[in-house]
Design a protein around this motif. Sequence first.
Motif, PDB file in Angstrom:
ATOM      1  N   LEU A   1      32.743  24.389 -32.518  1.00  0.00           N
ATOM      2  CA  LEU A   1      33.008  23.713 -31.243  1.00  0.00           C
ATOM      3  C   LEU A   1      32.247  24.381 -30.104  1.00  0.00           C
ATOM      4  O   LEU A   1      31.667  23.711 -29.243  1.00  0.00           O
ATOM      5  N   LEU A   2      32.242  25.717 -30.109  1.00  0.00           N
ATOM      6  CA  LEU A   2      31.519  26.432 -29.064  1.00  0.00           C
ATOM      7  C   LEU A   2      30.014  26.190 -29.162  1.00  0.00           C
ATOM      8  O   LEU A   2      29.326  26.066 -28.145  1.00  0.00           O
ATOM      9  N   SER A   3      29.503  26.118 -30.389  1.00  0.00           N
ATOM     10  CA  SER A   3      28.064  25.888 -30.561  1.00  0.00           C
ATOM     11  C   SER A   3      27.652  24.506 -30.089  1.00  0.00           C
ATOM     12  O   SER A   3      26.488  24.279 -29.758  1.00  0.00           O
ATOM     13  N   LYS A   4      28.621  23.578 -30.036  1.00  0.00           N
ATOM     14  CA  LYS A   4      28.348  22.211 -29.581  1.00  0.00           C
ATOM     15  C   LYS A   4      28.711  22.012 -28.107  1.00  0.00           C
ATOM     16  O   LYS A   4      28.667  20.887 -27.601  1.00  0.00           O
ATOM     17  N   GLY A   5      29.118  23.090 -27.449  1.00  0.00           N
ATOM     18  CA  GLY A   5      29.461  22.981 -26.038  1.00  0.00           C
ATOM     19  C   GLY A   5      30.830  22.390 -25.772  1.00  0.00           C
ATOM     20  O   GLY A   5      31.160  22.067 -24.628  1.00  0.00           O
ATOM     21  N   ARG A   6      31.659  22.265 -26.791  1.00  0.00           N
ATOM     22  CA  ARG A   6      33.006  21.701 -26.627  1.00  0.00           C
ATOM     23  C   ARG A   6      33.984  22.861 -26.397  1.00  0.00           C
ATOM     24  O   ARG A   6      34.910  23.103 -27.163  1.00  0.00           O
ATOM     25  N   ASN A   7      33.750  23.550 -25.298  1.00  0.00           N
ATOM     26  CA  ASN A   7      34.487  24.776 -24.993  1.00  0.00           C
ATOM     27  C   ASN A   7      35.972  24.535 -24.788  1.00  0.00           C
ATOM     28  O   ASN A   7      36.803  25.330 -25.228  1.00  0.00           O
ATOM     29  N   ASP A   8      36.322  23.441 -24.099  1.00  0.00           N
ATOM     30  CA  ASP A   8      37.728  23.172 -23.799  1.00  0.00           C
ATOM     31  C   ASP A   8      38.537  22.996 -25.081  1.00  0.00           C
ATOM     32  O   ASP A   8      39.666  23.492 -25.194  1.00  0.00           O
ATOM     33  N   GLU A   9      37.980  22.270 -26.044  1.00  0.00           N
ATOM     34  CA  GLU A   9      38.674  22.066 -27.317  1.00  0.00           C
ATOM     35  C   GLU A   9      38.849  23.395 -28.051  1.00  0.00           C
ATOM     36  O   GLU A   9      39.909  23.670 -28.643  1.00  0.00           O
ATOM     37  N   ALA A  10      37.807  24.218 -28.020  1.00  0.00           N
ATOM     38  CA  ALA A  10      37.868  25.516 -28.693  1.00  0.00           C
ATOM     39  C   ALA A  10      38.941  26.407 -28.076  1.00  0.00           C
ATOM     40  O   ALA A  10      39.716  27.063 -28.784  1.00  0.00           O
ATOM     41  N   ILE A  11      39.006  26.415 -26.769  1.00  0.00           N
ATOM     42  CA  ILE A  11      39.986  27.255 -26.078  1.00  0.00           C
ATOM     43  C   ILE A  11      41.397  26.775 -26.348  1.00  0.00           C
ATOM     44  O   ILE A  11      42.322  27.592 -26.512  1.00  0.00           O
TER      45      ILE A  11
ATOM     46  N   PHE B   1      39.266  34.541 -21.867  1.00  0.00           N
ATOM     47  CA  PHE B   1      38.487  33.327 -22.163  1.00  0.00           C
ATOM     48  C   PHE B   1      37.254  33.182 -21.276  1.00  0.00           C
ATOM     49  O   PHE B   1      36.489  32.233 -21.438  1.00  0.00           O
ATOM     50  N   THR B   2      37.063  34.103 -20.352  1.00  0.00           N
ATOM     51  CA  THR B   2      35.939  33.997 -19.411  1.00  0.00           C
ATOM     52  C   THR B   2      34.577  33.867 -20.102  1.00  0.00           C
ATOM     53  O   THR B   2      33.769  33.001 -19.745  1.00  0.00           O
ATOM     54  N   PRO B   3      34.287  34.723 -21.121  1.00  0.00           N
ATOM     55  CA  PRO B   3      32.984  34.567 -21.802  1.00  0.00           C
ATOM     56  C   PRO B   3      32.799  33.186 -22.429  1.00  0.00           C
ATOM     57  O   PRO B   3      31.669  32.695 -22.509  1.00  0.00           O
ATOM     58  N   LEU B   4      33.910  32.554 -22.854  1.00  0.00           N
ATOM     59  CA  LEU B   4      33.799  31.241 -23.483  1.00  0.00           C
ATOM     60  C   LEU B   4      33.549  30.163 -22.443  1.00  0.00           C
ATOM     61  O   LEU B   4      32.824  29.197 -22.696  1.00  0.00           O
ATOM     62  N   TYR B   5      34.162  30.306 -21.242  1.00  0.00           N
ATOM     63  CA  TYR B   5      33.907  29.341 -20.172  1.00  0.00           C
ATOM     64  C   TYR B   5      32.460  29.400 -19.709  1.00  0.00           C
ATOM     65  O   TYR B   5      31.872  28.409 -19.291  1.00  0.00           O
ATOM     66  N   GLU B   6      31.878  30.607 -19.798  1.00  0.00           N
ATOM     67  CA  GLU B   6      30.496  30.798 -19.336  1.00  0.00           C
ATOM     68  C   GLU B   6      29.476  30.429 -20.407  1.00  0.00           C
ATOM     69  O   GLU B   6      28.278  30.516 -20.175  1.00  0.00           O
TER      70      GLU B   6
ATOM     71  N   THR C   1      25.059  29.899 -20.764  1.00  0.00           N
ATOM     72  CA  THR C   1      24.344  30.750 -21.714  1.00  0.00           C
ATOM     73  C   THR C   1      23.591  29.923 -22.737  1.00  0.00           C
ATOM     74  O   THR C   1      22.453  30.217 -23.095  1.00  0.00           O
ATOM     75  N   LYS C   2      24.236  28.857 -23.221  1.00  0.00           N
ATOM     76  CA  LYS C   2      23.640  27.996 -24.245  1.00  0.00           C
ATOM     77  C   LYS C   2      22.383  27.307 -23.711  1.00  0.00           C
ATOM     78  O   LYS C   2      21.356  27.216 -24.384  1.00  0.00           O
ATOM     79  N   GLU C   3      22.458  26.831 -22.459  1.00  0.00           N
ATOM     80  CA  GLU C   3      21.303  26.156 -21.872  1.00  0.00           C
ATOM     81  C   GLU C   3      20.125  27.129 -21.730  1.00  0.00           C
ATOM     82  O   GLU C   3      18.980  26.788 -21.996  1.00  0.00           O
ATOM     83  N   LYS C   4      20.452  28.384 -21.325  1.00  0.00           N
ATOM     84  CA  LYS C   4      19.403  29.389 -21.170  1.00  0.00           C
ATOM     85  C   LYS C   4      18.778  29.726 -22.509  1.00  0.00           C
ATOM     86  O   LYS C   4      17.575  29.899 -22.626  1.00  0.00           O
ATOM     87  N   LYS C   5      19.620  29.832 -23.528  1.00  0.00           N
ATOM     88  CA  LYS C   5      19.134  30.165 -24.871  1.00  0.00           C
ATOM     89  C   LYS C   5      18.194  29.070 -25.379  1.00  0.00           C
ATOM     90  O   LYS C   5      17.149  29.346 -25.963  1.00  0.00           O
TER      91      LYS C   5
END
Length: 540
Positions: A277-287, A306-311, A315-319
Amino acid sequence: MSKETPLVGLDAILKQLGPFGRYNVLNYMMLLFPCFLAGMYGSVFVFEASDINYRCEISECESSQDSTWLEHAIPMEKDSPAKCTRYAFLDDISANSSCPANIFNRNRTEKCSSYVYSDEDSAVKDFDLGCQNWKRTLIGTIHNSGLFLSLPLTGIISDRFGRKRALAIASLMNCTFGFLRSFSTTYIMMVIFEFLEAGFGAGAYTTAFVLAMELVGPKGRVFGNTLINVVFVFGLMTLSGLSWILQSWRTLLRIIYPPALLVFSYLWILNESVRWLLSKGRNDEAIEILKKAAKMNKVQLSEQDFTPLYEMETTKEKKEKDDDEEKKVEPSLFIQVLRSSIIRKRLVVCSYLWITCTFVYYGLSINSVSLAGNKYVNFMLVAFVEIPANFVCLCVLDRFGRKRVMIIMYILSACLCIGLSFLPKNQMWLSLIIYLSGKFSITVAYSSVYIYVSEVFPTKVRQSLLAICSSTGRIGSTLAPLTPLLALYYDNLPAIFFGTLAVIAGMLVFTLPETINVQLPDTIEEAERLSRARSEKNLA
């Protein structure tokens, strides 16, 4: 740096949740069930098309009440009537009520045209496969060849649509094609469903494995991996036990495949992988899932955790931007590997090691039903010996090193397999002990190779090169079902063949570097340095 932040954040949360909390245990138990089923589905062909007793049909004599004519009509092979040949008649005759010995020409044999089968149940009997051993063994080969389709297909579905969807779809395919196969009316129909069931369903095990590994924290993965292996072995033993009790391959299929529908229901009751979920940007579902896990495990998590997960989205866009820039500069993976002779040779050797492991591992399991004694008990014992082998592997790898363990286990397996040919035929128990010891040693080697290959390649290409080795290794499991054909020429020829390949594999391990207590290489240069360090040490 951007790549590490979210992973460290998630691992920190998993560490707080603990590896054995209520949430982890319940979800892990659910994932063990498809692993248990996979143990049965992967080897069911051994009992579907098992070799049975049969002989030539002598239609002119079958109606005779006296069976003494058999010794005059059929030659003896290994103290039993031959399966595929009969003595020719001296002259053309019509049906004879007694079939006396003088009507058979014992100096001339001919091939059988029809067969009389024993009361044993097998596809050999149902589809009249007498003296067509290549067709019988081809069933297992066709089944295992389906892995070449299922592994990449399930991987694509898993990465694109989610782990639990891939698991549910694969399990549904297992149930559908496996159950339909029990109604096969022809040999062709059977092998088609054999391929489809494995081709679309065999990925259920790998998906469940990935889900399980992503569920627990780093400290729980070693124990979790061992637990999955043990449950898989229980599946193998259950398969043998059910086959022994039911004595009907069609009934067996109708019992073991419908439970896969329970795994299909995971689509609604199992939580998706948080990492996916995090790799797909679905952070809210993961949390939300992590909060649910914390509640079940009775662990207090703050919003700061959960701060690193919200951010992660930023990070993903930069990567992705960095990756795009790297792709413009760096050559392709294939070109990188070809340019490095050290990595290229290492890839070839590791692929051979993997092929040898799968070939010998599956070959010993398949040929165990041909050993003297009860074939069902033999299969159970050959499967059970994997449990202590996996625990031994965990103990010795970090103590003695990967390289030394692989060399010893390959050579030991070779010696044990080849040694079988020197034992007297009446030493049934000694033969079984040596056979089990051979399976034990190749299982340790197999587990060691899996770990070693993940350590010897650089990070940037590790997953891809491991996938190449794994896919190439499937050649061994695909060819293994054909090895019983070798026993037609000499009983111990399959074991001698296994031993020969294992000796070569043991010798090739000497060309590889040791990876114990060595930091995982991140670049091709660092991976090459492993071999150079070994060469410099030898020169010194």
